[in-house]
Design an enzyme around this catalytic site. Structure first.
Site, short mmCIF file in Angstrom:
data_model
loop_
_atom_site.label_atom_id
_atom_site.label_comp_id
_atom_site.label_asym_id
_atom_site.label_seq_id
_atom_site.Cartn_x
_atom_site.Cartn_y
_atom_site.Cartn_z
N ASP A 1 0.88 -1.17 0.00
CA ASP A 1 0.00 0.00 0.00
C ASP A 1 0.92 1.21 0.00
O ASP A 1 1.09 1.89 1.02
CB ASP A 1 -0.91 -0.03 1.22
CG ASP A 1 -1.82 1.19 1.28
OD1 ASP A 1 -1.86 1.96 0.30
OD2 ASP A 1 -2.48 1.38 2.32
N VAL A 2 1.55 1.45 -1.13
CA VAL A 2 2.56 2.48 -1.25
C VAL A 2 2.09 3.52 -2.26
O VAL A 2 1.75 3.18 -3.39
CB VAL A 2 3.91 1.88 -1.70
CG1 VAL A 2 4.94 2.97 -1.91
CG2 VAL A 2 4.41 0.87 -0.67
#
Length: 224
Positions: free
Chosen positions: A143-144
């Site tokens: 989740d970047v």
């Protein structure tokens, strides 16, 4: 309506300035220009990132999980009840202040997840941890930034290129799962996963968990 109050700020790699704001029991992390990156009331899709990925790991009693991006802890918090006492979770976060904010300001949001003995917080770039590993993880949850096609920092692009995906494949154990969160669809990314040796499926989920609000995309890609 209550006004937003700024609690803290921090410099992120690439020159961005992050701001932590609070309004009542609601928290928001925003860029200095005002764009909201995350909100404590909109974590459903990040929770689904963990649930969808770890559902593919049944039978792995001592699963090794890497989470890229601490954020507000939604993915971590959702993952822990799904894992056995023998599992281990490494959380990689490149902005040290986010970990400080978790403990100093957002204890209720994190609900003690960082104090779980199975959790190790690494203040490092998740791309570097992936490149250093070989067959080490049963699941990598990314989740970047805003996903493959929604980058606010060009340096994050390396995670989603073919080279980055091949590195992720090498870092996974046989049959391991790469799960990727995105704020928007990216059809070319699905094809890229296939070229890099993944069997991928795409899920669309609501940010809030209700029938309204933004739709986010999650790829669940098993190492073929």
């Amino acid at each position: 309506m209550l006004p937003w109050t700024e609690l803290a700020s921090a410099d992120a790699p690439g020159g961005d300035r992050l701001r932590l704001l609070r309004r009542g029991d609601e928290f928001s992390i925003r860029l200095s220009g005002g764009n909201e990156l995350m909100n404590s009331r909109l974590g459903h899709s990040e929770e689904e990132l963990a649930r969808l990925a770890l559902a593919r790991l049944q039978g792995r009693a001592a699963a090794q999980v890497l989470i890229g991006g601490l954020g507000m802890g939604f993915t971590l918090r959702a993952a822990l009840p799904l894992l056995t006492p023998a599992a281990r979770v490494t959380v990689s976060e490149i902005v040290p202040e986010l970990a400080d904010w978790a403990r100093a300001h957002m204890e209720d949001v994190f609900a003690g997840s960082l104090d779980d003995p199975r959790v190790e917080l690494r203040l490092d770039d998740v791309a570097a941890l992936i490149r250093q590993a070989e067959g080490a993880y049963d699941a990598i949850l990314l989740d970047v930034d805003n996903g493959p096609d929604g980058l606010t920092r060009p340096s994050n692009d390396a995670l989603y290129t073919e080279a980055g995906l091949r590195a992720a494949r090498r870092a996974l154990a046989p049959g391991g799962v790469l799960a990727v969160w995105s704020a928007s669809p990216a059809p070319a990314f699905t094809a890229r996963l296939a070229r890099c040796g993944f069997d991928a499926e795409t899920r669309t989920v609501r940010a809030s968990g209700s029938r309204r609000g933004n739709r986010h995309v999650i790829w669940i890609a098993r190492r073929a």
